[in-house]
Design a protein around this motif. Structure first.
Motif, short mmCIF file in Angstrom:
data_model
loop_
_atom_site.label_atom_id
_atom_site.label_comp_id
_atom_site.label_asym_id
_atom_site.label_seq_id
_atom_site.Cartn_x
_atom_site.Cartn_y
_atom_site.Cartn_z
N PHE A 270 10.65 -1.53 -5.35
CA PHE A 270 9.55 -2.19 -4.65
C PHE A 270 9.51 -1.81 -3.18
CE2 PHE A 270 8.13 -5.82 -2.05
CZ PHE A 270 6.79 -5.84 -2.44
N LEU A 271 10.67 -1.82 -2.55
CA LEU A 271 10.69 -1.47 -1.12
C LEU A 271 10.27 -0.03 -0.89
CD1 LEU A 271 13.96 -3.29 0.05
CD2 LEU A 271 11.58 -4.07 0.21
N ALA A 272 10.41 0.79 -1.93
CA ALA A 272 9.96 2.18 -1.81
C ALA A 272 8.46 2.31 -2.07
CB ALA A 272 10.73 3.06 -2.78
N GLY A 273 7.79 1.21 -2.39
CA GLY A 273 6.35 1.24 -2.59
C GLY A 273 5.92 1.77 -3.93
N GLU A 274 6.80 1.75 -4.95
CA GLU A 274 6.46 2.30 -6.25
C GLU A 274 5.93 1.26 -7.22
OE1 GLU A 274 9.69 4.51 -7.84
OE2 GLU A 274 10.00 5.72 -6.03
N LEU A 275 5.90 0.00 -6.79
CA LEU A 275 5.39 -1.07 -7.64
C LEU A 275 4.19 -1.73 -6.96
CD1 LEU A 275 8.66 -2.87 -8.85
CD2 LEU A 275 7.33 -1.14 -10.06
N SER A 276 3.17 -2.02 -7.76
CA SER A 276 2.03 -2.75 -7.23
C SER A 276 2.40 -4.22 -7.09
CB SER A 276 0.82 -2.61 -8.15
OG SER A 276 1.07 -3.24 -9.40
N ILE A 277 1.56 -4.96 -6.39
CA ILE A 277 1.83 -6.40 -6.18
C ILE A 277 1.83 -7.13 -7.51
CG2 ILE A 277 0.90 -8.52 -5.18
CD1 ILE A 277 -0.01 -6.92 -2.80
N LEU A 278 0.89 -6.79 -8.39
CA LEU A 278 0.84 -7.46 -9.69
C LEU A 278 2.08 -7.12 -10.52
CD1 LEU A 278 -0.69 -9.17 -11.72
CD2 LEU A 278 -1.90 -7.13 -12.47
N GLU A 279 2.48 -5.85 -10.54
CA GLU A 279 3.68 -5.47 -11.29
C GLU A 279 4.91 -6.16 -10.74
OE1 GLU A 279 2.72 -0.91 -12.81
OE2 GLU A 279 3.52 -1.24 -10.79
N PHE A 280 5.05 -6.17 -9.43
CA PHE A 280 6.23 -6.78 -8.82
C PHE A 280 6.26 -8.29 -9.08
CE2 PHE A 280 8.35 -8.67 -5.05
CZ PHE A 280 9.63 -8.19 -5.30
N HIS B 224 10.84 -7.65 5.02
CA HIS B 224 9.56 -7.68 5.72
C HIS B 224 8.40 -7.41 4.77
CE1 HIS B 224 6.61 -7.20 8.90
NE2 HIS B 224 6.28 -6.02 8.39
N LYS B 225 8.59 -6.54 3.82
CA LYS B 225 7.49 -6.18 2.91
C LYS B 225 7.09 -7.36 2.03
CE LYS B 225 5.90 -2.49 -0.08
NZ LYS B 225 6.14 -1.15 -0.60
N VAL B 226 8.05 -8.16 1.64
CA VAL B 226 7.74 -9.35 0.84
C VAL B 226 7.15 -10.44 1.72
CG1 VAL B 226 8.74 -11.22 -0.53
CG2 VAL B 226 9.45 -8.86 -0.94
N GLN B 227 7.71 -10.62 2.91
CA GLN B 227 7.28 -11.69 3.80
C GLN B 227 5.85 -11.49 4.29
OE1 GLN B 227 9.17 -14.58 4.70
NE2 GLN B 227 10.37 -13.84 2.97
N GLU B 228 5.40 -10.26 4.38
CA GLU B 228 4.07 -10.02 4.92
C GLU B 228 2.96 -10.24 3.89
OE1 GLU B 228 3.96 -6.00 6.23
OE2 GLU B 228 3.99 -5.13 4.20
N THR B 229 3.32 -10.42 2.64
CA THR B 229 2.33 -10.69 1.58
C THR B 229 2.48 -12.15 1.15
OG1 THR B 229 2.56 -8.41 0.82
CG2 THR B 229 1.43 -9.96 -0.64
N PRO B 230 1.52 -13.02 1.44
CA PRO B 230 1.69 -14.45 1.18
C PRO B 230 2.02 -14.78 -0.27
CG PRO B 230 -0.22 -14.08 2.58
CD PRO B 230 0.25 -12.73 2.14
N VAL B 231 1.35 -14.15 -1.22
CA VAL B 231 1.59 -14.47 -2.63
C VAL B 231 3.02 -14.09 -3.00
CG1 VAL B 231 0.93 -13.94 -5.00
CG2 VAL B 231 -0.83 -14.22 -3.24
N LEU B 232 3.45 -12.89 -2.62
CA LEU B 232 4.81 -12.46 -2.95
C LEU B 232 5.84 -13.34 -2.26
CD1 LEU B 232 4.58 -8.57 -2.88
CD2 LEU B 232 4.44 -10.12 -4.83
N ARG B 233 5.55 -13.75 -1.05
CA ARG B 233 6.50 -14.58 -0.31
C ARG B 233 6.73 -15.91 -1.04
NH1 ARG B 233 6.58 -18.41 3.99
NH2 ARG B 233 8.43 -18.10 5.31
#
Length: 1592
Positions: free
Chosen positions: A384-394, A422-431
């Motif tokens: 995920f941190l490498a950007g290989e997963l979409s928000i829905l997949e993650f 930081h990548k998780v925290q900046e997306t409200p749904v994922l956070r």
């Protein structure tokens, strides 16, 4: 002297006991024969069992002092999978592979019969050392020299458990027998590992009668003396673990272990250890290694995990998913197991290989989180941190991972790095999802560990402090939910910072934060109930807090299982409860608990039964607009299965839409319980935000505030923030929540009003016109529940349950629109098109479950297994045609590919044993197949028709009578087929069963559609007749013309009803106003006592007035049908099969007829429904069906009238002739009625009534209560004073013409949703239906009702003029002032000071949100968007209605409209007074001087009493409540005496003259005295002159 010495010597020798500790010291080697048997299955002989046998020689020799060496020689391993005890053990190839490891000697410490530490080289695996521990466990003996029967807590392979010793001597054989038994359910420290049981709670009360899982071990030793001590010559051990998922005393599944150790010889040569370092490997207790990695379902030989994973992926990803294969779930489990052996590098390699291929990518992302390994979590984080997963997949991956990953400090640390990145925290749904999962992992770790350090919660405790400092309420809500998921007791002090009993910043926290803090304590309550109980009790008993907080605290309080004393104490306190919302919820909750039969609630239910007797039954009368609790539970002791569902409806202002709803479902199985699902919804402010007018002119606020200045002590209510929220908990863990705030509502409003919906609809139609294809598949590991524990032999055993499912769906949609859609096509053009919509959908589900019991290691397995499979495949092809111009709609279902198995279900129990050398173990059925038993096959084919349900053809093959009588029952193979009449669809069910009393075998459902689909066509209006496929006719054409008969009958009946002077039916007037004290069946009378009287009246009325429907003429002969619906089958031979429905309406006779016929050519089956409106009080109907509608029939009659002054309705259903199957099911259903009546509060009597008839009587004693009587042939059910949520507006309906249905419906909506305040003559009725009569001050405005929030949307004022003493109204809403007053016997209206003619007045505000019009004899103002539903003013009365969302936010003489009648007299300051007059006077808009523009010459003052004795001393007393007095310089011309409270001060005390009136309310009453209040004043000329000079 010599005699004495001899006696003492004999006594001393006799007092000495032989040391029974086994002797292993010296230089010799002791050789034993060892055998261990391990079995799994049912204990009956003749059934299959699975197991293993271990044989070996055991040699023990001393190494050093208290240290010994143990070595196994010639070890052998056998498997067993067959019928016990006839089949033989089979030697395995595994022996040669394990022999080298098994024969490595180990060392152990042994002192006084107690085994100490174990030492072994590092090359010896833990699994082999555990086998040695099983042998050493036999030598574990805690022997006492002075006792022969005793209990000790003894250490062993399975932990420290309670052990009972019995020592006896056999003098004949010169031996000692030692017997010991270990109760494995009473252990101080039990060695076991649970997987997937984190959310399971032990139900102590459920297991008091029977334990679902029990275990015990017995040891028997024969000890014989040797020259140096004693020696074990023989030892036998038997251990049994019994699982009872159902309460079956004699039939329970079990696992058995037997050990035998027999002495062979003593050898002189010692055992020589290998040349390696012997490392400490623990003590006697079993140690886990890789047990959790091995699935007990199927043993796999894992050599190259990465290659094997690729093979499994190729098998799954290349499968076509139009129809899911039933074995794919098992393949998915195997893929998960393989991935558990893969490290991070292997998983990354597979991901790199297949991430660009969608099918493979999907299976990898579904399998990785289910593995639950640290490597999987690391892979997810890195990917995920490498950007290989979409928000829905993650998001999907994360939701599964937090529940499956092994919870330990390492995984928590790694997850922390992911969730706080930081990548998780900046997306409200994922956070939100990540932080909620953080709390879940902590909760799982703490439940599985003996210690749970508070440091793992440190990041969230710091977030609490930070969010509090920033006043970030959204962050507070999130962190509280995280702490609630974690459920750590150390979080209590942080959670209570937000509660109104701890901390100083409570007013800064909104209600949703405080409620969230209380709900966060629910999980903590399961671990520390006393701590949580103390917190929530402080909230509940504090009557100054908001009712919602107190109600939520009550809900959490019962999570702590309060004692009987506490429940009864709270019930006593509830008698003085001022808030009806709280009282209603608490009382309904206690009452619901009294009916609980679940063992978990047994003690609380008993306490609530006592508490209910203490409380007043009046608390049961509040309607459903008040807070309520509903509880439904059941527990079947024989099955050990139960379920509980609870719903809490929380309200605070008696609104239709409650403030909050909390619902929870809880399941119980085998002595365990779990919260399956919990949903909470809050709607606070949502209703107002949706319905409130957006045109709120800010210019109104200065005008409103200027008026409110006259209310010196007025305190505005806090404004409701539009916030709705919903949360979902699964297994007690919150997985998602959402808030609906003002911004979201505004966005939704823009979508609905900005044309976005029509645009989206247009885009959807265009997409369907081009064709839509969609395919989706989702595998899930639904359950992996395991309990692994060691046997006495050191071999791991387990109980496990697996459930996995795969859901797949394939969808194709194609639309043909004529004419085709264009870019500029409007909705009007769309309504003129023809549309054909074709849909093909193929949903498929495969579900597999495995229940396993047996031994499971990485090299050998032997277990009993119950396997269940469910597979569904329901392909469907639909075609819908819409001809909007001609109002024609047609739906057709077309054939699917044949044959189709729509549902397949199998269940079987097998035993299996295997090893890694022979992984393909053969499964043997538990119930053996006898060769001499032949299958019986029975085919049942039934061609059913509506008139004949019993015709059948049976062909049976019966075994010859000379076959032997076997113990097991005969296997059955049946095929049952039936053809649905007139449709031609053949439905078959195939059943195969090997019958046994304790087993359920396979059931196979098979549906085959041979002839194709079904069409459904609907035609409305005059074109219906043209669509008929079959002309309707009746065999009986001699029926006379019924039109004339019906018209004459109506005339006769209406004439009789006008002239009839009946006590029961009074049809001159349908309903009329009545008082609550004059109805014949009063609220204090019992329905039972009135049954006989009411029934007699009904029977007499029926005999004279009921209408017996005759078989009337077919209406189709004289009127065309109004609707036609045709359902037909599409056949290759074009024969018509199906049904046709036509409906006819004859308006002159008020008659309707519905005919359903079979459209088959030679079928005369029909169903006829005739209904006639005999009068506006009487409706009759008859439904008949069968051949020419002659075989079966029922009649229905409905009547309305009066029983004395009370309206009554009567409904009767009489069965003339019905099929036997209906009566059979009706009788079966009637057996459940008494239990259902008890649960719903219905009274039941065994009074016999008319055969084949059901009657329903509804009596309306008051506008808000009902009396209901249900009469069946065998019993009578009744309920009295059933409180309605709304008042029945009988009188208001009569004000409208009977044909004005729209106005009647609108009035019903207003009555149901709004609150009404009215004044008729001198009686004022508040919103809460409290009535009072008081003298109104002259010439002074009083606040009738106003919006008490800071928005001040409206104010309604009332003033009584000093000339004619008429009551005038002034309404301030938006930017207008409306005066409605009485002048010269007419009602006048002024808007902003300008008089408006009232003849046919019709005023509408420019915004369209306010209108004024004439209504009856008065004037009505409507402003629902501003909170005022209606203000009606007539010469002798006025009425004010406020909308539902304003309830609880109003104030004034009409009250708060919150249903709290105990808190009705609330003054502008918020103070609650006992005096009606003080309450009324407090809402007077006082004047500042005698020349005030309002012409009010009064103000509120504090009254002083001199020389009053208080506390035995002279005091001066001041009124707590101010009194209405004339202004200085004005004289009273009318007065009134009121009783008010006074507080007293010493005579020499000097009071601050500038003290505010509001400060008086805070003083405590010392006495109550009568004071004089002024009702009308006249100012002197001097006062007027002085004021004029000051103004100049």
């Amino acid at each position: 002297m010599r005699t004495v010495v001899m006696a003492l010597t004999i006594a001393l020798v006799a007092s000495q006991h032989v040391n029974l500790v086994p002797e292993l010291a010296g230089t010799q080697t002791y050789v034993y024969k060892y055998e261990a048997l391990l079995f799994s299955g049912l204990h009956q002989e003749g059934l299959a069992r699975a197991g293993i046998k271990i044989n070996s020689k055991v040699s023990i020799s001393p190494a050093t002092e208290n240290a010994f060496i143990l070595k196994l020689s010639n070890p052998q391993l056998f498997e067993y999978s067959g019928i016990w005890p006839t089949d033989a053990f089979v030697a395995t190839k595994l022996t040669s592979e394990l022999a080298a490891q098994l024969q490595i000697p180990i060392k152990f410490e042994y002192t006084n019969g107690v085994v100490g530490k174990v030492f072994a080289p590092s090359v010896v695996p833990t699994t082999v050392i555990n086998l040695h521990r099983g042998i050493l466990n036999i030598f574990q003996l805690n022997l006492k020299k002075t006792q022969n029967i005793y209990e000790v807590q003894e250490d062993g392979v399975q932990g420290i458990c309670e052990t009972q010793y019995l020592i006896s001597e056999d003098e004949r054989n010169n031996s000692t027998t030692i017997t010991k038994s270990r109760d494995l359910t009473l252990c101080h420290e039990r060695i076991m590992k649970d997987v997937g049981l984190t959310y399971i709670e032990k139900c102590t009360e459920c297991q008091k009668r029977v334990k679902s899982l029990s275990g015990a071990a017995t040891y028997s030793y024969i000890m014989k003396p040797t020259p140096t001590g004693v020696m074990i010559t023989e030892a036998t051990v038997q251990e049994i673990h019994q699982l009872t998922p159902l309460h079956e005393i004699r039939d329970a599944t079990q696992m058995e272990t037997r050990q035998t150790l027999t002495f062979l010889e003593i050898m002189a040569s010692p055992i020589i250890p290998i040349s390696a370092e012997y490392l400490p490997r623990g003590g006697l207790q079993y140690q886990f290694s890789t047990e959790t990695l091995w699935s007990p379902i199927q043993l796999m030989r894992i050599s190259n995990p990465q290659a094997q994973i690729v093979d499994a992926l190729n098998h799954l990803a290349t499968k076509k998913l139009e129809e899911v294969h039933e074995d794919i779930p098992l393949k998915f489990i195997q893929l998960v197991q393989l991935m558990r052996f893969a490290d991070v590098d292997a998983i990354e390699g597979i991901w790199s290989q297949f991430k660009t291929r969608p099918n493979f990518r999907k299976w990898i992302l579904d399998a990785v989180p289910a593995t639950g390994t640290l490597a999987a979590l690391k892979f997810i984080k890195k990917t995920f941190l490498a950007g290989e997963l979409s928000i829905l997949e993650f998001t999907q991956v994360l939701l599964v991972t937090v529940h499956m990953v092994t919870a330990n400090l390492d995984s928590i640390k790694m997850y922390s790095g992911l969730a706080l990145s930081h990548k998780v925290q900046e997306t409200p749904v994922l956070r939100k999802v990540a932080l909620l999962g953080y709390g879940t992992i902590i909760a799982r770790y703490c439940s599985e560990s003996l210690e749970c350090p508070v440091e793992i919660l440190k990041p969230f405790h710091e977030m609490v402090i930070e969010a509090t400092a920033k006043a970030d309420f959204a962050e507070m809500t999130l962190i509280l939910k995280v702490l609630g998921n974690a459920g750590h007791p150390a979080s209590i002090k942080y959670i209570t910072k937000f509660l109104p009993i701890f901390g100083n910043q409570i007013p800064l926290f909104p209600m949703r934060v405080q409620v969230g803090a209380i709900l966060a304590l629910k999980a903590v309550a399961k671990k520390e109930p006393k701590l949580v109980q103390n917190v929530v009790l402080q909230i509940f008993i504090n009557k100054d807090l908001h009712p919602e907080l107190r109600m939520v605290s009550w809900i959490v309080l019962f999570e702590t299982k309060p004692s009987m004393g506490l429940v009864i104490t709270l019930a006593r306190d509830l008698q003085k409860e001022p808030n009806l919302q709280v009282a209603s919820l608490v009382y309904s909750h206690m009452k619901a608990l009294t009916r609980s039969t679940h063992p978990e609630f047994a003690l609380i239910a008993a306490a609530c039964r006592v508490a209910i007797r203490i409380l007043s039954p009046k608390l049961d009368k509040p309607s459903f607009r008040f807070s309520k609790a509903f509880l439904l539970n059941g527990y079947e002791i024989p099955l050990m299965v139960g379920a509980t569902s609870s719903v809490f409806i929380i309200n605070d202002a008696a609104t239709i839409l409650p403030r909050a709803v909390l619902a929870k479902a809880r399941a119980h199985l085998a002595g365990a319980a779990a919260d399956i699902l919990e949903v909470g919804i809050r709607t606070d402010g949502i209703q107002e935000a949706l319905l409130k007018s957006p045109f709120l002119n800010e210019d109104r606020l200065p005008r409103m505030k200027q008026v409110l200045k006259a209310l010196k002590t007025f305190k505005a209510l806090p404004k409701k923030q539009p916030l709705g929220s919903i949360y979902v908990k699964v297994l007690g863990q919150e997985i998602a929540f959402a808030n609906v705030d003002k911004e979201i509502l505004e966005q939704a409003t823009q979508l609905t009003t900005g044309g976005y919906i029509s645009e989206m609809a247009g885009e959807a139609l265009k997409a369907m016109q081009n064709g839509i294809a969609f395919q989706y598949a989702k595998p899930l590991l639904l359950a992996e529940v395991r309990r692994i524990f060691p046997s006495v032999a050191g071999v791991p055993m387990e109980f496990s349950l697996y459930a996995t499912a795969l859901t797949a769906v394939k969808l194709k949609v194609q639309a043909i629109i004529t004419p085709p859609l264009t870019e500029t096509m409007s909705l009007a053009h769309l309504l003129k098109t023809d549309m054909k919509l074709t849909t093909e959908v193929s949903p498929s589900i495969a579900l597999q479950t495995f229940a396993v019991m047996g031994l499971n290691t990485g090299f050998v397995q032997a277990a009993s297994m119950a396997k269940g499979k469910i597979h569904t495949f329901l392909p469907l092809k639909l075609e819908a045609k819409f001809d909007l111009t001609n109002a024609n709609f047609k739906i057709a279902a077309f054939p699917v590919v044949l044959p189709v198995r729509a549902l397949t279900a199998r269940f079987e129990t097998v035993v299996a044993a295997g090893n890694i050398k022979e992984v393909n173990a053969v499964n043997a059925p538990v119930v053996p197949k006898m060769a001499v038993v032949k299958h019986s096959q029975e085919t049942l084919t039934s061609m059913m028709s509506p008139g004949d349900l019993s015709s059948e053809t049976i062909k049976t093959v019966i075994p010859p009578p000379d076959e032997p009588d076997l113990r097991t029952s005969v296997p059955v193979h049946k095929t049952l087929c039936s053809v649905l009449p007139h449709i031609g669809v053949n439905v078959c069910m195939e059943v195969m069963s090997c019958d046994a009393s304790f087993i359920k075998n396979t059931t196979l459902y098979n549906m085959i559609g041979q002839h194709g689909g079904l069409e459904l066509e609907v035609q409305l209006g005059p074109r219906a007749a043209k669509k008929l496929l079959k002309e309707i006719s009746f065999a009986d054409t001699k029926t006379p013309n019924v039109n004339t008969v019906l018209q004459k009958l109506r005339i006769i009946l209406e004439a009789e009803q006008r002239n009839k002077n009946s006590s029961f039916f009074s049809h001159n007037k349908l309903f009329y106003h009545q008082s609550t004290s004059s109805h014949s069946v009063s609220s204090s009378s019992s329905v039972r006592s009135s049954n006989s009287h009411l029934s007699k009246d009904l029977s007499s009325a029926q005999s004279s007035e009921s209408f017996k429907p005759v078989q009337s003429r077919f209406l189709g002969d004289s009127v065309p049908p109004v609707v036609a619906i045709i359902a037909r089958v599409v056949r290759v031979d074009r024969k018509l099969l199906g049904y046709q429905l036509t409906a006819y309406l004859d308006r002159p006779t008020s008659r309707v007829q519905i005919i359903v016929v079979s459209i088959a050519a030679k079928d005369n089956w029909k169903m006829c429904a005739d209904g006639v409106l005999l009068s506006k009080y009487n409706v009759d109907a008859r439904i008949s069906w069968g051949a020419e509608c002659q075989q079966n029939a029922i009649t229905i009659n409905a009547e309305t009238g009066h029983q004395g002054p009370s309206p009554v309705a009567y409904f009767k259903v009489k069965c003339e002739k019905v099929p036997t199957i209906i009566t059979t099911y009706a009788k079966s259903l009637s057996e459940y009625i008494p239990a259902a009546a008890q649960m719903t509060g219905l009274a039941i009597s065994n009074e016999k009534n008319t055969e084949r008839q059901i009657g329903l009587i509804i009596l309306v004693p008051t506008q808000r209560t009902l009396d209901i009587i249900i009469k069946t042939p065998t019993m009578t059910l009744s309920v009295s004073n059933l409180v309605l949520p709304i008042a029945l507006p009988f009188k208001d309906i009569q004000a409208y013409p009977k044909n004005d249905v729209t106005s009647i419906i609108q009035n019903l909506h207003i009555q149901a949703s709004s609150a009404k305040c009215s004044k008729v003559r001198n009686i004022l009725t508040t919103f809460n239906h409290k009535q009072y009569n008081y003298e109104i001050p002259l010439s002074c405005y009083q606040v009738l009702v106003q919006d008490c929030t800071s928005e001040h949307k409206f104010i309604v004022l009332m003033k009584k003029d000093d000339v004619f003493e008429h009551e005038d109204l002034n309404i301030k809403v938006a930017d207008i002032d409306v005066d409605i007053y009485h002048q010269k016997s007419a009602v006048k209206v002024k808007i902003n000071g300008i008089e408006i003619p009232t003849n046919n007045i019709s005023y509408q505000h420019p915004t369209g949100t306010i209108r004024i019009e004439q209504k009856g004899q008065g004037i009505a103002l409507y402003a629902p968007g501003h909170g005022l539903q209606e203000v009606y003013y007539a010469s002798d009365q006025w009425m004010v209605y406020v909308v539902d969302w304003m309830k609880g936010q109003t104030c004034g003489l009409c009250g708060k409209a919150d249903g709290e009648i105990r808190q009705e007299y609330r003054m502008p300051s918020g103070f609650l007074t006992k005096s009606l007059v003080s309450f009324a006077h407090s809402w007077v808009l006082a004047a500042e001087s005698c020349r005030d523009a309002s012409q009010c010459h009064m103000r509120l003052e504090t009254v002083k009493l001199e020389n009053k004795k208080s506390d035995w001393q002279l005091s001066k007393c001041y009124s707590v409540e101010p009194v209405l007095r004339c202004l200085p310089g004005c004289l009273p011309i009318r007065t009134s005496h009121i009783t008010i409270g006074f507080y007293c001060l010493p005579s020499d005390f000097r009071m601050n003259p500038s003290a505010n009136l509001s400060s008086n309310y805070e003083n405590t009453e010392d006495l109550r005295e009568t004071a004089e209040a002024h009702m009308a004043c006249q100012c002197t000329e001097e006062c007027l002159t002085a004021v004029a000079k000051l103004q100049h």
